[in-house]
Design an enzyme around this catalytic site. Sequence first.
Site, PDB file in Angstrom:
ATOM      1  N   ASP A   1     -12.099  -3.391   2.109  1.00 52.29           N
ATOM      2  CA  ASP A   1     -11.557  -2.344   2.980  1.00 52.29           C
ATOM      3  C   ASP A   1     -12.424  -1.086   2.961  1.00 52.29           C
ATOM      4  O   ASP A   1     -12.199  -0.177   3.762  1.00 52.29           O
ATOM      5  CB  ASP A   1     -10.126  -2.005   2.546  1.00 52.29           C
ATOM      6  CG  ASP A   1      -9.204  -3.202   2.740  1.00 52.29           C
ATOM      7  OD1 ASP A   1      -8.789  -3.431   3.875  1.00 52.29           O
ATOM      8  OD2 ASP A   1      -8.948  -3.919   1.758  1.00 52.29           O
TER       9      ASP A   1
ATOM     10  N   ASN B   1       0.828  -1.215   0.000  1.00 54.71           N
ATOM     11  CA  ASN B   1       0.000   0.000   0.000  1.00 54.71           C
ATOM     12  C   ASN B   1       0.856   1.256   0.000  1.00 54.71           C
ATOM     13  O   ASN B   1       1.995   1.218   0.419  1.00 54.71           O
ATOM     14  CB  ASN B   1      -0.915  -0.013   1.233  1.00 54.71           C
ATOM     15  CG  ASN B   1      -2.139  -0.862   0.964  1.00 54.71           C
ATOM     16  OD1 ASN B   1      -2.724  -0.789  -0.115  1.00 54.71           O
ATOM     17  ND2 ASN B   1      -2.517  -1.668   1.949  1.00 54.71           N
TER      18      ASN B   1
ATOM     19  N   CYS C   1      -5.072  -6.517  -4.695  1.00 54.00           N
ATOM     20  CA  CYS C   1      -5.562  -6.434  -3.321  1.00 54.00           C
ATOM     21  C   CYS C   1      -6.482  -7.636  -3.147  1.00 54.00           C
ATOM     22  O   CYS C   1      -6.840  -8.281  -4.133  1.00 54.00           O
ATOM     23  CB  CYS C   1      -6.350  -5.124  -3.209  1.00 54.00           C
ATOM     24  SG  CYS C   1      -6.944  -4.726  -1.553  1.00 54.00           S
ATOM     25  N   HIS C   2      -6.865  -7.982  -1.909  1.00 52.20           N
ATOM     26  CA  HIS C   2      -7.862  -9.050  -1.818  1.00 52.20           C
ATOM     27  C   HIS C   2      -9.173  -8.576  -1.221  1.00 52.20           C
ATOM     28  O   HIS C   2     -10.029  -9.383  -0.902  1.00 52.20           O
ATOM     29  CB  HIS C   2      -7.340 -10.300  -1.106  1.00 52.20           C
ATOM     30  CG  HIS C   2      -6.234 -10.033  -0.152  1.00 52.20           C
ATOM     31  ND1 HIS C   2      -5.014 -10.632  -0.240  1.00 52.20           N
ATOM     32  CD2 HIS C   2      -6.151  -9.191   0.885  1.00 52.20           C
ATOM     33  CE1 HIS C   2      -4.227 -10.183   0.720  1.00 52.20           C
ATOM     34  NE2 HIS C   2      -4.893  -9.316   1.415  1.00 52.20           N
TER      35      HIS C   2
ATOM     36  N   HIS D   1      -9.658   0.028  -2.209  1.00 57.39           N
ATOM     37  CA  HIS D   1     -10.186   0.313  -0.864  1.00 57.39           C
ATOM     38  C   HIS D   1     -11.428   1.206  -0.907  1.00 57.39           C
ATOM     39  O   HIS D   1     -11.796   1.819   0.107  1.00 57.39           O
ATOM     40  CB  HIS D   1      -9.118   0.945   0.048  1.00 57.39           C
ATOM     41  CG  HIS D   1      -7.998   0.009   0.376  1.00 57.39           C
ATOM     42  ND1 HIS D   1      -6.967   0.338   1.220  1.00 57.39           N
ATOM     43  CD2 HIS D   1      -7.742  -1.262  -0.038  1.00 57.39           C
ATOM     44  CE1 HIS D   1      -6.122  -0.678   1.313  1.00 57.39           C
ATOM     45  NE2 HIS D   1      -6.574  -1.664   0.546  1.00 57.39           N
TER      46      HIS D   1
END
Lengths: 456, 456
Positions: free
Chosen positions: B254, B142, B163-164, B192
Amino acid sequence: MPVKVTIFGAGSVVFSLALVKDMCLTEGLKGSKVCFMDINEESLDVVHRLAVRYAEDLGSDLTFERTLNREESLQDADFVINTATVSHNEYFMKRRRELAAEYGYFYGATGMPEYHNLQLMLDVAKDMEKICPDAWMLLAGNPVFAGTTLMTRETGVKVCGLCHGHYGYQGVARAIGLDPERVTWQAPGLNHNIWLTHFYYEGKDAYPVLDAWIKDKSEAFWEEREKAGKEISAQLSRSAILQYKMYGLMPIGDTPRRGGWWFHTDLETRKRWYGGAGGGDTPEGRDRILKGKEKKFQQMKSAAYDEKVRPVDLFGNKRSHEQHISIIDGLVNDNEGQFQVNVPNHGALPGIPDDVAVEVPAIVNMKGIQPVRVPPLPKKVLLECIYPEWLGMERTLEALLSGDMSMMLFGVLESHQTRSYEQAQEMLDALLHIEPNEPMAHIEDINDHYTWPKNW
Amino acid sequence: MPVKVTIFGAGSVVFSLALVKDMCLTEGLKGSKVCFMDINEESLDVVHRLAVRYAEDLGSDLTFERTLNREESLQDADFVINTATVSHNEYFMKRRRELAAEYGYFYGATGMPEYHNLQLMLDVAKDMEKICPDAWMLLAGNPVFAGTTLMTRETGVKVCGLCHGHYGYQGVARAIGLDPERVTWQAPGLNHNIWLTHFYYEGKDAYPVLDAWIKDKSEAFWEEREKAGKEISAQLSRSAILQYKMYGLMPIGDTPRRGGWWFHTDLETRKRWYGGAGGGDTPEGRDRILKGKEKKFQQMKSAAYDEKVRPVDLFGNKRSHEQHISIIDGLVNDNEGQFQVNVPNHGALPGIPDDVAVEVPAIVNMKGIQPVRVPPLPKKVLLECIYPEWLGMERTLEALLSGDMSMMLFGVLESHQTRSYEQAQEMLDALLHIEPNEPMAHIEDINDHYTWPKNW
């Protein structure tokens, strides 16, 4: 060429009379008709009487009408000068600020998106589309930025927003010892968010003169004025100078009155950044302005009904600094001039979408209001000053057009003075249920207009 | 086809081993070389040993290298999986949060624009331009959003941010009683900041099932978990559901961990919106995570040096959920798949500039990483969630590229937790002078990089 000019919200007596004066003094508008419209019969009568007698004083052949009826005022109008507002009524603003203070907000900084004035503007523009579709609207009432954008997006009416904030460059020039008449300047941006990109004195860059003043004289200037109990104009305040230091360009007019939230958190902070008693944008400062306005109106009223007083003695016989009538003269009689206008961008100010109203210089003549394409503002000014305001404006318009109450709540949550979700909910609820003022009766009730999303 | 994959910041042992496992289990990558790079020799040795032995366990013919030298690791690389960060070191983050708390900021929400990690990313991308200009960078560290945008703007390197968070849709499905395997979904946006625009179960809209769960079961779900002392995932928190109510789309991954400032003002507020002890994003919550990570590393370390422990018993022999190796397989062997990627927009997500990294689905095969053009997000999501974050990212990049210290100050002033100009000044100063951690030695000193505007 004679035209019909409708002054909408004509009860702003001083402003309306300045327009009348400029019309009387414009050769090319001989024989024109002025229609005053307002919902307040008393001030309408005052302005009408003063205008008739002022035209007599100057031997002008303008004719004057007055009406309480919106549609009637728009019949055959060539120009509509719109100063009407619902919530910028001083007493309503005062009441709203007091209410906000009860919920912990200093000087009304609740973040609630504008509704009342924008709804009125849109209603008027829609009426114009039907009744006088070829007329120009010259918008004088706030918010100029959101209003000009809204009306030009949602209707086919020609709109030009006008303000006088850009004259702030003159205050800067005078303070640093330069004759404003010999200054060449440019200050584009968004309304109330404009930046002095060009500042020349007799052909030379005048910024070094400003820098020297800041370095050598500003502290003494502020201290001396404070000792003498004099107010400091926002244009020359410590806040303005900090903004200049941050951006490398001087903020002009209403721009330094605003700036970041941190200048406006409470009275002590205002005093520190704006000097004296904290400037006009405090409860006490605004009360002084309110009293001054009330006194002025009473003077106008007695003058209007006192045959011994001649309006020319009150208003003089020199043109005002308002741009409206000169712009009309340019459009109608090809009497060309340069003005500072707010119009949809279409490339005039790089980096801003086409359908957003920007404040830029324009050449006005028979061909129309033709914005000058200016160089881009510095990236930092765009990212920290211009785009955040653009985004707020877009949210305001989307809230208005969608009627989504949760966007109103988001606006209050965005206020830097909001401390919790509950405070925002309570503040919003109080603002939605504030006792109505007279102009509110002329637009849809805010509580009918906005609804919560389903499943809320 | 054999390739060289460099894992940059390989000391994230669990993540690196997941990648190794996926490579071992990918037929088409037989004979490939994995190069581990880190500045921490201890964790580099642990990951290298475990990887070698894990490949033995699976009978795979991968070869492994390790190096402390950045340039060396990039030689002949076909793929660089970049997980390296300077300030996301847990101990540094903890120290920074504690420092921020001294100045009145809860959980490090100081608003200071990112510098350290972005500078490192840019340095690495510039090295790649010289050493392995045709390699792909798969960015795992990040900030993915700002980093992907920065590197693709400033260099010619091919970057795909991963990203997951998007797997959060599975948590939603399970909670409301649906088998995630039978869900058809889409959740585009910015990293995110992604929103479940499509949510079908066996061909039918599944949002009504979610609505029914919220109405009939959510309160019981929250209460029951709280009584049992269990944490509630951010994905199913009260905060997530409020965000869903505001926007009409479920925030994913997120996204609900973040949301408005008002969810994160203090521990009590966090408890109310995220349940239990307030979730992972609190000082105590993060300490638990930190302890867990430390314990995990110690386990890895003993396993690495204990000949009796076989890595396959620790890591199993099923593919991980990470997308990196499958994407490599798609690009290299035309083994096509659909993935959730972060790449420069170029029209994939309407309303966002071309050169901003968006998170969208993509088809990956020999032709490349080809984003799917998705429908526009609702205007309200753009105006209240996406554009503010875009603007913040642009400010961060401009601050980094211009080295303008006053933009760092502006960032701190923009924090909703900042109460005054002085507080922002003091907080910034403290952050600039925080004691350095080891990775900081590998980038330019922040105090050298940033300078105040002239005349400040």
